[in-house]
Enzyme design. Structure first.
Site, PDB file in Angstrom:
ATOM      1  N   LYS A  12      43.948  40.787  41.135  1.00 12.88           N
ATOM      2  CA  LYS A  12      43.421  42.138  40.928  1.00 12.88           C
ATOM      3  C   LYS A  12      43.132  42.782  42.274  1.00 12.88           C
ATOM      4  O   LYS A  12      42.961  42.112  43.302  1.00 12.88           O
ATOM      5  CB  LYS A  12      42.146  42.120  40.082  1.00 12.88           C
ATOM      6  CG  LYS A  12      40.996  41.282  40.630  1.00 12.88           C
ATOM      7  CD  LYS A  12      40.131  41.996  41.669  1.00 12.88           C
ATOM      8  CE  LYS A  12      38.988  41.118  42.160  1.00 12.88           C
ATOM      9  NZ  LYS A  12      38.308  41.654  43.376  1.00 12.88           N
ATOM     10  N   PRO A  96      46.210  34.371  47.602  1.00 14.90           N
ATOM     11  CA  PRO A  96      45.393  33.875  48.717  1.00 14.90           C
ATOM     12  C   PRO A  96      43.962  33.565  48.276  1.00 14.90           C
ATOM     13  O   PRO A  96      43.391  34.255  47.422  1.00 14.90           O
ATOM     14  CB  PRO A  96      45.420  35.043  49.719  1.00 14.90           C
ATOM     15  CG  PRO A  96      46.697  35.765  49.422  1.00 14.90           C
ATOM     16  CD  PRO A  96      46.878  35.649  47.937  1.00 14.90           C
ATOM     17  N   GLY A 100      39.443  38.225  48.140  1.00 19.71           N
ATOM     18  CA  GLY A 100      39.079  39.424  47.404  1.00 19.71           C
ATOM     19  C   GLY A 100      40.027  39.809  46.301  1.00 19.71           C
ATOM     20  O   GLY A 100      39.928  40.909  45.748  1.00 19.71           O
ATOM     21  N   LEU A 101      40.938  38.899  45.921  1.00 13.96           N
ATOM     22  CA  LEU A 101      41.940  39.201  44.895  1.00 13.96           C
ATOM     23  C   LEU A 101      41.642  38.540  43.549  1.00 13.96           C
ATOM     24  O   LEU A 101      42.408  38.691  42.601  1.00 13.96           O
ATOM     25  CB  LEU A 101      43.331  38.781  45.389  1.00 13.96           C
ATOM     26  CG  LEU A 101      43.830  39.517  46.633  1.00 13.96           C
ATOM     27  CD1 LEU A 101      45.139  38.901  47.139  1.00 13.96           C
ATOM     28  CD2 LEU A 101      44.015  40.999  46.360  1.00 13.96           C
ATOM     29  N   SER A 106      40.748  34.501  37.974  1.00 12.33           N
ATOM     30  CA  SER A 106      41.930  34.636  37.133  1.00 12.33           C
ATOM     31  C   SER A 106      42.417  33.280  36.640  1.00 12.33           C
ATOM     32  O   SER A 106      42.830  33.136  35.478  1.00 12.33           O
ATOM     33  CB  SER A 106      43.046  35.347  37.903  1.00 12.33           C
ATOM     34  OG  SER A 106      44.118  35.683  37.056  1.00 12.33           O
ATOM     35  N   ASP A 138      33.928  38.226  37.486  1.00 17.54           N
ATOM     36  CA  ASP A 138      35.260  38.812  37.329  1.00 17.54           C
ATOM     37  C   ASP A 138      36.051  38.196  36.176  1.00 17.54           C
ATOM     38  O   ASP A 138      37.051  38.768  35.749  1.00 17.54           O
ATOM     39  CB  ASP A 138      36.106  38.606  38.607  1.00 17.54           C
ATOM     40  CG  ASP A 138      35.580  39.381  39.794  1.00 17.54           C
ATOM     41  OD1 ASP A 138      34.643  40.185  39.604  1.00 17.54           O
ATOM     42  OD2 ASP A 138      36.107  39.184  40.902  1.00 17.54           O
TER      43      ASP A 138
END
Length: 296
Positions: A12, A96, A100-101, A106, A138
């Site tokens: 994200k 990575p 911050g992804l 996930s 998240d």
């Protein structure tokens, strides 16, 4: 019931991210606009005889297995269904780490879906959502599969929004891993003398156009992270210089993302950047909900 399943775990980006302050329980309240992009880890789950969950990870070092969110997620599902069998997870990392992804979150959401699939979807969706919230702020977003969602509270309260027009994206990840808890501490330190955040009125119609997204985009982590990590600031400045529609840091960093008008503009930007500032990855935003599980 299938004996194995493969689930993509998408990354994200945060099109905007505002930190509202620390709550009485120690967590921070936020407002953010989550957007899925087509960079994904892959989680394979296999039903086995016995009890418990095991995991093997390829592609990145993510710490001890017992601390892995995907393993914890699958364990929650199996325990909720009386541990009728064991499960083995194989996680292939492409997102990575500490960038911050949302890769770990996930992966956890994918593990909830995968383990539940192995049980014949014995756990209702609303219970999976509660499991997700216990695993991380998240994780509920990833569990929903929404291509775009407005989130508040700790990030676990969500309003699904129709996808923005599909757009090409570049992700630039400097070699600077950043811990989320540490980054929140930097925000708190910077705000010790600051007043309350002002009023804001969000127009849902404006969240359907990239031009409006570009005008409202922002990330409260940028200033403290840029001040402590010049390499992240330099990456941001290099990406801004490629003239994207939107350019911001994602989450608490260190990945910087840029959204472009066309694939040609993105490829021109990729050529300009080279490898001076970190790993550059091309992706796209999603036209609809994330792909579901696929039995194998």
């Amino acid at each position: 019931m299938s004996s194995s399943v493969t689930v993509p775990a998408l990354a994200k980006i945060n099109l905007f991210l505002r930190v509202l302050g620390r709550e009485s329980d120690g967590y921070h309240g936020i407002e953010t606009l989550f957007c899925l992009v087509g960079l994904a880890d892959e989680l394979q789950a296999e039903r086995r005889e016995g009890r418990g969950v095991t995991i093997e990870v390829e592609g990145a070092e993510v710490g001890p297995p017992e601390q892995n969110l995907a393993l914890r997620a699958a364990t929650m599902v199996l325990e909720a269904t009386s541990n009728r069998f064991a499960a083995h997870l194989r996680l292939i990392k492409r997102i990575p780490v500490r960038a911050g992804l949302g890769g770990g979150s996930s992966d956890a959401a994918a593990a909830l879906h995968a383990a539940n699939h192995l049980t014949g979807n014995a756990v209702p969706r609303h219970e999976l959502l509660q499991f997700a919230a216990r695993l991380g702020s998240d994780v509920p977003f990833f569990l929903t599969g929404a291509p775009l969602a407005l989130a508040w509270g700790r990030g676990e309260r969500l309003l699904r929004i129709p996808a923005l027009p599909v757009a090409p994206v570049l992700l630039l990840t400097p070699p600077v891993p950043i811990g989320t808890a540490e980054a929140y501490g930097w925000v708190d330190a910077a705000r010790q003398s600051a007043g309350r955040r002002g009023a804001v009125a969000l127009d849902l119609d404006a969240l359907s156009r990239w031009g409006d997204i570009g005008r409202m985009a922002g990330n409260d982590f940028e200033s403290p992270v840029f001040g402590r990590h010049p390499a992240v600031r330099a990456a941001f400045e290099a990406l801004v210089a490629t003239h994207p529609l939107v350019c911001r840091m994602s989450g608490s960093g260190s990945t910087i993302f840029a959204v472009y008008r066309s694939a040609r503009d993105r490829e021109d930007a990729r050529m300009m950047l080279g490898r001076r500032h970190g790993v550059v990855t091309a992706a796209e935003t999603l036209p609809g909900s994330a792909p579901g599980t696929e039995a194998t």
